[in-house]
Design a protein around this motif. Structure first.
Motif, PDB file in Angstrom:
ATOM      1  N   PRO A 231       0.793  -1.237   0.000  1.00 10.10           N
ATOM      2  CA  PRO A 231       0.000   0.000   0.000  1.00 10.10           C
ATOM      3  C   PRO A 231       0.827   1.291   0.000  1.00 10.10           C
ATOM      4  CG  PRO A 231      -0.215  -1.197   2.099  1.00 10.10           C
ATOM      5  CD  PRO A 231       0.509  -2.105   1.154  1.00 10.10           C
ATOM      6  N   LEU A 232       2.125   1.220   0.349  1.00  7.37           N
ATOM      7  CA  LEU A 232       2.966   2.423   0.323  1.00  7.37           C
ATOM      8  C   LEU A 232       3.645   2.628  -1.020  1.00  7.37           C
ATOM      9  CD1 LEU A 232       4.800   2.017   3.774  1.00  7.37           C
ATOM     10  CD2 LEU A 232       2.662   3.227   3.307  1.00  7.37           C
ATOM     11  N   ASP A 233       3.573   1.640  -1.873  1.00 10.01           N
ATOM     12  CA  ASP A 233       4.277   1.692  -3.156  1.00 10.01           C
ATOM     13  C   ASP A 233       3.405   2.412  -4.185  1.00 10.01           C
ATOM     14  OD1 ASP A 233       5.896   1.324  -5.321  1.00 10.01           O
ATOM     15  OD2 ASP A 233       5.787  -0.866  -5.351  1.00 10.01           O
ATOM     16  N   VAL A 234       3.227   3.719  -3.962  1.00  7.92           N
ATOM     17  CA  VAL A 234       2.291   4.487  -4.793  1.00  7.92           C
ATOM     18  C   VAL A 234       2.895   5.794  -5.327  1.00  7.92           C
ATOM     19  CG1 VAL A 234       0.178   3.561  -3.767  1.00  7.92           C
ATOM     20  CG2 VAL A 234       1.337   5.462  -2.649  1.00  7.92           C
ATOM     21  N   PHE A 235       4.196   5.968  -5.154  1.00 10.77           N
ATOM     22  CA  PHE A 235       4.808   7.252  -5.528  1.00 10.77           C
ATOM     23  C   PHE A 235       5.414   7.246  -6.930  1.00 10.77           C
ATOM     24  CE2 PHE A 235       4.591   7.423  -0.950  1.00 10.77           C
ATOM     25  CZ  PHE A 235       4.285   8.746  -0.678  1.00 10.77           C
ATOM     26  N   ASN A 236       5.495   6.077  -7.539  1.00  9.69           N
ATOM     27  CA  ASN A 236       6.077   5.974  -8.872  1.00  9.69           C
ATOM     28  C   ASN A 236       5.278   6.832  -9.852  1.00  9.69           C
ATOM     29  OD1 ASN A 236       8.082   5.039 -10.437  1.00  9.69           O
ATOM     30  ND2 ASN A 236       7.256   2.990 -10.768  1.00  9.69           N
ATOM     31  N   GLY A 237       5.936   7.732 -10.540  1.00  9.43           N
ATOM     32  CA  GLY A 237       5.254   8.564 -11.527  1.00  9.43           C
ATOM     33  C   GLY A 237       4.640   9.831 -10.969  1.00  9.43           C
ATOM     34  N   VAL A 238       4.682  10.016  -9.628  1.00 12.21           N
ATOM     35  CA  VAL A 238       4.147  11.258  -9.039  1.00 12.21           C
ATOM     36  C   VAL A 238       5.202  12.351  -9.204  1.00 12.21           C
ATOM     37  CG1 VAL A 238       3.362  12.384  -6.928  1.00 12.21           C
ATOM     38  CG2 VAL A 238       2.719  10.017  -7.384  1.00 12.21           C
ATOM     39  N   LYS A 239       4.905  13.341 -10.040  1.00 16.71           N
ATOM     40  CA  LYS A 239       5.882  14.399 -10.336  1.00 16.71           C
ATOM     41  C   LYS A 239       5.599  15.691  -9.559  1.00 16.71           C
ATOM     42  CE  LYS A 239       8.213  12.217 -13.639  1.00 16.71           C
ATOM     43  NZ  LYS A 239       8.558  10.969 -12.962  1.00 16.71           N
ATOM     44  N   ASP A 240       4.334  15.911  -9.217  1.00 15.91           N
ATOM     45  CA  ASP A 240       3.946  17.165  -8.563  1.00 15.91           C
ATOM     46  C   ASP A 240       4.286  17.100  -7.072  1.00 15.91           C
ATOM     47  OD1 ASP A 240       2.659  19.680  -8.138  1.00 15.91           O
ATOM     48  OD2 ASP A 240       0.921  18.594  -7.358  1.00 15.91           O
ATOM     49  N   PRO A 241       5.127  18.019  -6.561  1.00 20.70           N
ATOM     50  CA  PRO A 241       5.522  17.973  -5.146  1.00 20.70           C
ATOM     51  C   PRO A 241       4.321  18.026  -4.187  1.00 20.70           C
ATOM     52  CG  PRO A 241       6.938  19.495  -6.356  1.00 20.70           C
ATOM     53  CD  PRO A 241       5.837  19.101  -7.284  1.00 20.70           C
ATOM     54  N   ALA A 242       3.313  18.828  -4.512  1.00 23.31           N
ATOM     55  CA  ALA A 242       2.140  18.944  -3.632  1.00 23.31           C
ATOM     56  C   ALA A 242       1.384  17.613  -3.568  1.00 23.31           C
ATOM     57  CB  ALA A 242       1.219  20.059  -4.131  1.00 23.31           C
ATOM     58  N   GLU A 243       1.299  16.941  -4.688  1.00 22.33           N
ATOM     59  CA  GLU A 243       0.637  15.631  -4.720  1.00 22.33           C
ATOM     60  C   GLU A 243       1.448  14.610  -3.916  1.00 22.33           C
ATOM     61  OE1 GLU A 243      -0.732  12.191  -7.949  1.00 22.33           O
ATOM     62  OE2 GLU A 243       0.040  14.108  -8.682  1.00 22.33           O
ATOM     63  N   HIS A 244       2.773  14.692  -4.030  1.00 23.03           N
ATOM     64  CA  HIS A 244       3.663  13.797  -3.278  1.00 23.03           C
ATOM     65  C   HIS A 244       3.445  13.970  -1.772  1.00 23.03           C
ATOM     66  CE1 HIS A 244       7.727  11.767  -2.773  1.00 23.03           C
ATOM     67  NE2 HIS A 244       7.559  12.313  -1.586  1.00 23.03           N
ATOM     68  N   LEU A 245       3.364  15.230  -1.312  1.00 25.66           N
ATOM     69  CA  LEU A 245       3.145  15.480   0.119  1.00 25.66           C
ATOM     70  C   LEU A 245       1.754  15.007   0.544  1.00 25.66           C
ATOM     71  CD1 LEU A 245       3.981  16.614   2.855  1.00 25.66           C
ATOM     72  CD2 LEU A 245       3.150  18.863   2.093  1.00 25.66           C
ATOM     73  N   ALA A 246       0.733  15.290  -0.263  1.00 25.69           N
ATOM     74  CA  ALA A 246      -0.630  14.875   0.083  1.00 25.69           C
ATOM     75  C   ALA A 246      -0.723  13.359   0.227  1.00 25.69           C
ATOM     76  CB  ALA A 246      -1.609  15.376  -0.982  1.00 25.69           C
ATOM     77  N   LEU A 247      -0.036  12.649  -0.652  1.00 26.83           N
ATOM     78  CA  LEU A 247      -0.005  11.192  -0.596  1.00 26.83           C
ATOM     79  C   LEU A 247       0.707  10.722   0.674  1.00 26.83           C
ATOM     80  CD1 LEU A 247      -0.976   8.919  -2.425  1.00 26.83           C
ATOM     81  CD2 LEU A 247       1.154   9.130  -3.740  1.00 26.83           C
ATOM     82  N   THR A 248       1.828  11.357   0.990  1.00 26.52           N
ATOM     83  CA  THR A 248       2.575  11.052   2.217  1.00 26.52           C
ATOM     84  C   THR A 248       1.677  11.183   3.445  1.00 26.52           C
ATOM     85  OG1 THR A 248       4.684  11.753   1.260  1.00 26.52           O
ATOM     86  CG2 THR A 248       4.514  11.797   3.662  1.00 26.52           C
ATOM     87  N   LEU A 249       0.932  12.273   3.503  1.00 24.13           N
ATOM     88  CA  LEU A 249       0.079  12.549   4.672  1.00 24.13           C
ATOM     89  C   LEU A 249      -1.102  11.579   4.742  1.00 24.13           C
ATOM     90  CD1 LEU A 249       0.139  16.448   4.556  1.00 24.13           C
ATOM     91  CD2 LEU A 249       1.342  14.954   6.177  1.00 24.13           C
ATOM     92  N   ARG A 250      -1.680  11.227   3.608  1.00 26.48           N
ATOM     93  CA  ARG A 250      -2.786  10.260   3.607  1.00 26.48           C
ATOM     94  C   ARG A 250      -2.316   8.910   4.149  1.00 26.48           C
ATOM     95  NH1 ARG A 250      -4.415  12.428  -1.357  1.00 26.48           N
ATOM     96  NH2 ARG A 250      -3.686  10.635  -2.594  1.00 26.48           N
ATOM     97  N   LEU A 251      -1.129   8.514   3.751  1.00 22.17           N
ATOM     98  CA  LEU A 251      -0.580   7.246   4.240  1.00 22.17           C
ATOM     99  C   LEU A 251      -0.267   7.326   5.733  1.00 22.17           C
ATOM    100  CD1 LEU A 251       1.745   6.478   1.209  1.00 22.17           C
ATOM    101  CD2 LEU A 251      -0.323   5.211   1.838  1.00 22.17           C
ATOM    102  N   MET A 252       0.189   8.474   6.207  1.00 21.72           N
ATOM    103  CA  MET A 252       0.424   8.659   7.643  1.00 21.72           C
ATOM    104  C   MET A 252      -0.884   8.567   8.420  1.00 21.72           C
ATOM    105  SD  MET A 252       3.267  11.733   7.567  1.00 21.72           S
ATOM    106  CE  MET A 252       3.337  11.955   9.349  1.00 21.72           C
ATOM    107  N   GLU A 253      -1.940   9.164   7.881  1.00 23.03           N
ATOM    108  CA  GLU A 253      -3.245   9.138   8.555  1.00 23.03           C
ATOM    109  C   GLU A 253      -3.744   7.698   8.687  1.00 23.03           C
ATOM    110  OE1 GLU A 253      -7.468  11.559   8.369  1.00 23.03           O
ATOM    111  OE2 GLU A 253      -6.295  11.332   6.529  1.00 23.03           O
ATOM    112  N   THR A 254      -3.474   6.889   7.674  1.00 21.43           N
ATOM    113  CA  THR A 254      -3.939   5.503   7.675  1.00 21.43           C
ATOM    114  C   THR A 254      -3.097   4.600   8.566  1.00 21.43           C
ATOM    115  OG1 THR A 254      -4.766   5.749   5.418  1.00 21.43           O
ATOM    116  CG2 THR A 254      -4.405   3.495   6.200  1.00 21.43           C
ATOM    117  N   PHE A 255      -1.749   4.699   8.424  1.00 26.41           N
ATOM    118  CA  PHE A 255      -0.874   3.696   9.036  1.00 26.41           C
ATOM    119  C   PHE A 255      -0.132   4.169  10.282  1.00 26.41           C
ATOM    120  CE2 PHE A 255      -1.161   2.292   4.554  1.00 26.41           C
ATOM    121  CZ  PHE A 255      -1.702   1.036   4.778  1.00 26.41           C
ATOM    122  N   THR A 256       0.109   5.481  10.405  1.00 28.04           N
ATOM    123  CA  THR A 256       0.796   6.015  11.601  1.00 28.04           C
ATOM    124  C   THR A 256       0.048   7.253  12.096  1.00 28.04           C
ATOM    125  OG1 THR A 256       2.279   7.356  10.218  1.00 28.04           O
ATOM    126  CG2 THR A 256       3.069   5.161  10.855  1.00 28.04           C
TER     127      THR A 256
END
Length: 417
Positions: A231-256
């Protein structure tokens, strides 16, 4: 005066070039980017350095940012409770922090490498801005007494053959995603000192959170290591820094969620504050043979590239530079032949082998005695402290980590003390 060429301007290449320069060697440094391009570019690493590695910088008086960078005085481990992603302490099956004997620090490599490169040039070093190819080194090997390759990516690495006996993995074991942020709140249970936080989510991956000094001052690094295909292997192809951070935070909300609670107000430090990728941990033959017959010596992660799960990359690079510097100084006017090159690498491998063994162990699912050890650290502060300090000296893991008998004996001795 002996002439030495260092190809690659990372932690190890620059530390080595500056060290040789301070001892009167005629040093040429090749970098594929200028200091300004590095400073304004993308983040390159997480680079938390522990006391021994920091001391190598102090010894060369290269610790320019020591008073500005946050002092990391602890290392904490949290393990997510299986299937429990509800709010509250029950989210964590394990949660503790060990105190470091000597503080650690992280200085954004954009700040450090740019600053060190400018220092090298100001001190009279020959700085060549050029991406080196194997053909270039073929020519240079006839001009210099020694050529050191510390550029850990690209064509040059292919000169150094993979050492299968020391490289158990042929594929990447983690998908990596880094975000540098401002606005992270403190951990409420330990607000009085800075610590690196290692959050383990069994079967999913790891989240590391660490304070750093970046181009815009103090910041924190959010670093996900995801098991490939999970479920963390989702950053491949993400070029937009804001999208990268939003994805990071969503995963933190779910798992940590305990880390997400203090990250709700964060923002990226800058447009270059994200990084994603993956690579297979690999140990390589240290001697590269050029088409014209010349030899070059590989440095740091050119020859020993470990997964960053144990935070050893910059530490190993610093220790490699220190070991190579000592070998060069001791060698005097002797020929830098293949025998010397292999002996020089072996000197570094004496410490690096412990990092490789520990890192490869941490990539695998933990056996029961390791779970017992990490759990016991929550009740026994000396165990937490020893585990934390082994990040500075991974050789100590031999004494209490790998073998169930040694782990059991160690825990019994602490519990009975």
């Amino acid at each position: 005066m002996r002439k030495i060429l260092v190809v690659g301007a990372g932690q190890s290449g620059l530390q080595l070039a500056l060290g040789l320069q301070s001892h009167g060697y005629e040093v040429t440094l090749m970098s594929n980017r200028t200091a300004d391009e590095i400073r304004s570019g993308r983040v390159m690493s997480t680079q938390c350095m522990f006391d021994t590695a920091l001391q190598h910088e102090r010894d060369l008086q290269l610790n320019f940012w020591e008073s500005q960078a946050p002092r990391i005085e602890g290392l904490g481990v949290s393990v997510a409770a299986p299937g429990s992603f509800d709010p509250g302490p029950s989210q964590r099956a394990i949660d503790w922090v060990g105190r470091l004997d000597g503080y650690a620090q992280s200085v954004d490599q954009r700040v450090k490498m740019a600053g060190w490169m400018e220092t090298f040039a100001q001190r009279g070093g020959q700085l060549v801005i050029h991406g080196a190819a194997v053909g270039d080194l073929d020519y240079f090997s006839r001009t210099y007494d020694l050529v050191l390759v510390s550029a850990g990516k690209g064509e040059l690495v292919s000169m150094f053959e993979r050492d299968a006996s020391r490289s158990p993995y042929s594929e990447p074991q983690r998908a990596l995603a880094v975000s540098y942020v401002h606005g992270l709140g403190p951990r409420p249970e330990h607000p009085d000192f800075d610590a690196v936080r290692c959050n383990l989510v069994p079967g999913v991956g790891e989240l590391f959170v660490m304070p750093t000094l970046t181009t815009s001052g103090r910041a924190d690094i959010l670093f996900w290591e995801g098991i490939p295909g999970g479920p963390l292997d989702v950053f491949n192809g993400v070029k937009d820094p804001a999208e990268h951070l939003a994805l990071t935070l969503r995963l933190m909300e779910t798992f940590t969620p305990w880390e997400f609670d203090r990250a709700k107000g964060v923002e990226l430090t800058d447009a270059g504050g994200t990084l994603a990728g993956r690579y297979a941990p690999t140990v390589r033959n240290p001697v590269g043979r050029l088409p014209g017959g010349g030899l070059v010596l590989g440095v740091a992660d050119v020859v020993v590239a470990n997964d960053p799960i144990t935070g050893q990359g910059s530490n190993s690079a610093s220790k490699c530079a220190a070991a190579y510097l000592a070998s060069i100084l001791e060698h005097g006017d002797g020929a830098f032949d293949e025998t010397w090159m292999r002996a020089t690498f072996d000197r570094y491998w004496n410490t690096a082998q412990h990092v490789t063994k520990w890192t490869n162990a941490m990539l695998a699912p933990p056996p029961e005695h390791i779970l017992n050890l990490i759990g016991a650290a929550g009740q026994l502060q000396p165990v937490a402290d020893r585990f934390a300090n082994a990040f500075d000296d991974p050789a100590d893991f031999e004494n209490f980590f790998y073998e169930p008998e040694k782990t059991g004996a160690y825990l019994a001795s602490v519990a009975g003390a």
